[in-house]
Design an enzyme around this catalytic site. Structure first.
Site, short mmCIF file in Angstrom:
data_model
loop_
_atom_site.label_atom_id
_atom_site.label_comp_id
_atom_site.label_asym_id
_atom_site.label_seq_id
_atom_site.Cartn_x
_atom_site.Cartn_y
_atom_site.Cartn_z
N GLY A 131 0.82 -1.22 0.00
CA GLY A 131 0.00 0.00 0.00
C GLY A 131 0.84 1.25 0.00
N TYR A 132 1.42 1.58 -1.13
CA TYR A 132 2.25 2.79 -1.23
C TYR A 132 1.53 3.88 -2.01
CZ TYR A 132 6.50 0.22 0.29
OH TYR A 132 7.44 -0.51 0.97
N SER A 133 1.20 3.60 -3.28
CA SER A 133 0.67 4.63 -4.19
C SER A 133 -0.68 5.16 -3.75
CB SER A 133 0.53 4.07 -5.60
OG SER A 133 1.79 3.78 -6.14
N GLU A 249 16.58 -7.60 -3.62
CA GLU A 249 15.39 -8.43 -3.50
C GLU A 249 14.47 -8.24 -4.69
OE1 GLU A 249 16.62 -6.69 -1.06
OE2 GLU A 249 17.12 -8.15 0.50
#
Lengths: 391, 347, 391, 347
Positions: A131-133, A249
């Site tokens: 849940g970034y943008s 990663e």
């Protein structure tokens, strides 16, 4: 497909070759046939049995330390594993749990958090989303507006997340939220919360993509209460924590697999449609294959450098710019090679398996907009690598 | 450009723009795709009523007696508003049959009956296909114009959809349009026969390719306008996106390509009307239109960011429509190769 | 050269055709053979006899009004005249007198100035140069520093001009000089002076270009006294005056002649070297020829619009961007077509006449830096045509 | 990249950079061009003294016993500083003769004697020329390696410059280098003969093309560094040029091309050293190097503005040198076609 461009640059050691053969056999025998298809997006639930087989074999998290159930594999081994899965047309597990939040929890989580979250990430039982943008914060992530206010032993979250891959399938979200609205610079007021997606107050709406499936979702948070123990890495530490996974990663996401597959498919299609004898087709194919060869060389070199902790700052943006462009141009060549059949919604049958040309073309647009647009990556090189001035 | 048009032509363009804005638009195109129809019957009815179908047919034969420049003004708006109608197919066929003695099918065409030409697989040419051909709008077509042979002679036939000799199954494109393979073995009425067929078929193929390129021109204008609007309103890092010079220059390159392409198309239409056109011009037009729409769409999609990756946003359906139009009647590769062969000038 | 791309778009009227034939015969019979050579730069003195013949025929200044000795020709006639001269491989007179300062004097000069300067411009007796650019003022012309101070009935000029085409051959310079250093905006303090290049205090140094010849010069002004009557168009009116020739008088400089010649030569060269059978060569040739066809159409349309005083603001920059890029890419294709012989200093002999590939390639670099760089022209379209915002 | 090199290799690169900075540079290249010489004899002497000529020759035979990666480290600096010397020609020939039994000419090569291979016109291939071939550094060469036939068998010969059977007249390139057509009919000593010649000649041609591509890599680095310097210092409209985003992004694209090309070249050198190289790799390297140097030079020249159009500025001589190197041993077209043919995979 007797000519394999990737083989020009294989530099496996004896041990690598043995491992490669082992993986190849495993994938052949264990991946459900209906999942084996190049470039086909599979929703998380359908992917679970295959994730489970990899987990049981101990290969779900090649890059995790052994103490947490990982393989502790070298980067070369990781790439071989990845390549052999892709070569068979099999899907790789989604990266959000295994590659994104897993390593962060390992590095920054409390012992309780590790014990609570890592096992189900490893086994694939829990599906995670990032849940970034937000609607107003894409490339400019630091301007995010979703608020979290401490109220007793809970954070109360209000706001709106968007472009969340698998948001509508996820059990958990790792979210960047604003915990200090006054902080300067703005990213100093951001924290990372681990949010149970079944908490009351969360509304999830799938977003239909160009491909026609719902790959993303948006989430509305209305006074969502998140226990304080789900804060990861300390208050206002979210930006620093999130930066932890921008390196290796995510390495496999830059792998030249798309261009490899598409250019091979373009050859097969062209021979069927007659485009093979078209000078413009041949000129573009040749140029792309030559560029792919250079990118393959760069990618393998970068993997070695990363393995030696010596990767330059330019590495990630170069992979993004060169690799993304190559994959997009290759998918465009597929469309051209197929002539009048190119825009069809139907699969184009090939010896190496069917290809849905439109879907591939649409899917590739992601590469230059997700996780830092093309323009943002160019800015990074211009300013931080080449030292060009701001205006 | 305006100064190169007559007052009548300007009026025609304005009314075409109004009509297409009314009946068309990206949202409508998306609805249509989701509904499974490949022709917008409401729009088709409006276009028929406006009298566009006979634009190239002499007045004495019930048409408007106009030329390719006027057809251009209409098709540009059809493309601009992504109206899903077989306008170029119908006007081209009506033009063709209006030149034959018995004018078979002309009145039906002018009445809006959907009759579409089936061209050779993936090419512009009627002849290259070994019995197999491809037709647009096949989901709705009532008749197909097919290239066949009668007693060793080439023959163009009008084949009704339900003719038992006709083999086809409709396939769909990403924009909802249809592009269908057909094969025919039967005895449907012959429209033209003998040597003449080659010349007629070549001109018809050229007109179809030209018309489709014009639709692409309109589509490019639409995509560019949409992108400019987005760049002017959307902010990032505190500035409108459109203030970033790297983005500005890429949009400018699209604009320059578009302007030169508009001139090319206009010029080729004039050449058509004055009987001075050459097939190489058409090959150039179709190839270049397909190339620049790909460039402009790439820029447009990129600058729209994540929103441009959703099915909901209009830029996506425009892209999909551009893919179908670009591939129809010879794609960039096919037409550029045709241009090269027509101009090869071998000793 | 049996295939002539330009002929695809000839739309001559009957009268046009007759004029074209007349010009063609004239050029054949009157241009000295040693000057007839595509793309070969000829120094002003060598060009004078040919200019004189055109003058005697009444064709030196097709675009000037008849009352000043011009042809008063339509733009179509001007283009035909230009095309036929170029087609024969003959040079066109330098534009600085006839196309740049001549029309300005006609529009803004006093009767004395007209009588004094126009006849020798027309006949080619006087060679003119344009003194605009300076070392620190290229694209940003308004920042020029050459000063002119009125002292009695003379201006005293001090400063340094650069990139002056034919500066070392010129009898006269039309120069932009700063007459008001305090003016805001800066271009409001600029005047235009007509300077006799034999005035004491002027030092001229040729500048060697990439092509190896001295096409430009730089001029140092050390207390150079210029009579007040040589001020053109009033004090501080220089910027406005200079802007008068940015339109049609410069039209022929944007003509697609270079690309037309180069692509034809590339075909001939490729057939000799074998590049003709190379798919990459053919793909690039085809793409360039198709682009040239579009540009030819645009150029002719623009000429008509300009003739009708209806040319849009975007016209000049579009011609500059599209035409310049086309000419440069075409000259690059010449180099590639010639293979190992491409970089040779020797001419490549062809049926249509010899070509010096290196010289052509070098010469074409001018197109994107002279009279407004490529970037400046893109900025004009972005801001003034498309209305994109400033930062 | 550094981490992929051994300590010895890093030291070698440093000393190569020092030596080339001392003896080379764009100004020196321009002087040399104006003087009419095609080899910088001072630089050549310094290189000979540094022992570079035997880099690929076994220690037992008087060489350094190193590999293609070390050769790369040397040639990159030669290209970076535009040093006009036949280093790849000499090292490649020395490598070739050191593998033959009698080692004919080896000691002369290691002593700095200029012996250059004459390859088929415009191609990479020794065989394609009908008796005619092209050689670099012909103005200074004392001997030419030529592909001929003896009694129907292919034979590589070392032909002295003054051999009466040798026909040539030296022609110059825009950078002052020479590229000369030669034809030979005579009886000079045979170096290799019989079937083996084809294999030997192919590997030699590959090594020459690879080495020239490496020089282009160094030249690209130089052009990019020069352009960055200019962008950082030159101001326009009150801002440094390099602050304009449209310019930044174009330089970045050049940087990305360069970085991937460096990786490709390094990787192919490793393949050469491990005996796993394939000719298609070399074709890719040479074609791509020529393509990206053209792109980078276009950007560099554009951003230098008027000053870049003068003969006086260093960017111009770099451009001219890049044209000569790009065309030598197969240009972009020739090598991309060769790549396509080698990978065509026809049934």
């Amino acid at each position: 497909m007797s000519w394999d461009i990737a083989s020009l640059f294989s530099d496996d050691t004896e041990a690598d070759r043995a491992f490669r053969a082992e993986v190849r056999d495993f994938v052949r025998d264990n991946c459900p046939p209906e999942l084996k298809r190049h470039g086909f997006r599979i929703d998380p639930p359908a992917l679970k049995p295959w994730h489970r087989r990899l987990y049981e074999r101990g290969w779900a998290a090649p890059h995790w330390p052994k103490e947490y159930g990982g393989m502790g594999a070298t980067l070369t081994q990781q790439i071989i594993l990845f390549e052999e899965i892709v070569r068979a047309g099999a899907p790789t597990p989604y990266p959000h749990g295994l590659n994104f939040i897993g390593p962060i929890i390992i590095k920054a989580g409390t012992e309780e958090q590790k014990a609570r979250f890592l096992p189900s990430i490893l086994s694939g039982e829990a599906t995670w989303c990032q849940g970034y943008s937000e609607a107003g914060a894409g490339s400019d992530l630091a301007s995010l507006n979703t608020r979290a206010v401490l109220d007793g032993d809970h954070f109360v979250v209000n706001g709106h997340k968007m472009w969340t891959t698998n948001g509508h399938y996820a059990d958990w979200m790792f979210a960047l939220v604003r915990t200090d609205p006054e902080a300067k610079p703005r990213h100093a007021g951001i924290s990372m919360l681990l949010i149970d997606m079944r908490t009351p107050g969360i509304t999830v709406k799938p977003i239909q993509t160009l491909k026609g499936d719902a790959e993303f979702a948006e989430e509305f948070f209305d006074n969502v209460r998140v226990p304080q123990e789900n804060l990861l890495g300390g208050i206002n530490q979210g930006w620093r924590i999130a930066g932890m996974v921008l390196g290796g990663e995510r390495f496999t996401t830059g792998h030249p697999r798309y261009a490899l597959v598409y250019l091979n498919q373009a050859r097969q299609i062209a021979k069927e449609t007659g485009a093979w004898d078209n000078p413009t087709f041949r000129a573009r194919l040749t140029e792309l294959e030559i560029d792919l060869l250079a990118f393959l060389a760069y990618y393998r070199q970068a993997a070695k450098l990363h393995g030696a902790n010596a990767a330059p700052l330019s590495m990630a943006p170069v992979i993004k710019i060169a690799g993304g462009g190559l994959a997009q141009r290759s998918s465009e060549l597929l469309m051209l090679a197929a002539g009048g059949r190119g825009p069809s919604v139907e699969d184009f049958p090939l010896q190496s398996g069917p290809v849905n040309i439109g879907s591939e073309l649409f899917e590739m647009r992601r590469l230059s907009i997700g996780s830092g647009t093309l323009e943002i990556n160019r800015n990074i090189i211009a300013k931080r690598v080449l030292g060009l001035p701001d205006e | 450009m305006d100064e190169l048009l007559s007052e009548d032509q300007k009026l025609l363009r304005e009314s075409a723009a109004r009509l297409c804005a009314d009946v068309g638009g990206a949202k409508r195109a998306r609805e249509l795709r989701d509904s499974g129809a490949d022709i917008d019957t409401e729009a088709w009815e409006a276009i028929r009523e406006a009298g566009w179908l006979g634009v190239l047919v002499p007045e004495a034969k019930g048409g408007a007696g106009l030329g390719a420049v006027e057809l251009y003004l209409l098709l540009e708006q059809v493309g601009r508003h992504a109206v899903m109608v077989p306008l170029i197919e119908t006007t081209a066929l009506a033009w063709l049959v209006s030149q034959s003695k018995d004018e078979m099918g002309l009145s039906a065409l002018l009445a809006g009956r959907v009759m579409v030409p089936a061209l050779a697989m993936d090419g512009w040419d009627f002849r290259a296909g070994k019995g197999a051909a491809r037709a647009a709008f096949a989901a709705s077509a009532e008749e197909f114009l097919m290239f066949t042979h009668v007693a060793g002679e080439p023959a163009l036939r009008l084949v009704p959809r339900d003719d038992p000799g006709l083999q086809f199954s409709v396939t769909r494109n990403v924009d909802g349009s249809s592009a269908t393979r057909l094969a025919y073995a039967g005895g449907a009425p012959v429209l033209v026969r003998g040597k003449e067929v080659d010349a007629v078929a070549a001109r018809l193929g050229d007109l179809l390719a030209l018309g489709t390129a014009i639709e692409l021109l309109g589509l490019c204008e639409s995509a560019l306008a949409m992108t400019l609007e987005h760049l002017k309103t959307r902010k990032q890092f505190g500035h409108p996106l459109g203030s970033f010079q790297a983005l500005q220059h890429r949009v400018v390159d699209g604009f320059v390509d578009l302007e030169t392409n508009r001139a090319l198309i206009h010029r080729v239409c004039v050449a058509w009307d004055t009987g001075t056109y050459e097939p190489a011009m058409i090959a150039a037009v179709k190839s270049r239109s397909a190339r620049i729409v790909a460039d402009i769409m790439r820029t447009s999609l990129q600058f729209h960011g994540a929103i441009g990756y959703t099915d909901e946003h209009d830029i996506g359906i425009l892209w999909k429509h551009s893919l179908a139009l670009s591939a129809r009647y010879g794609n960039e590769l096919t037409q550029s190769d045709r241009f090269a062969r027509l101009t090869a000038d071998e000793e």
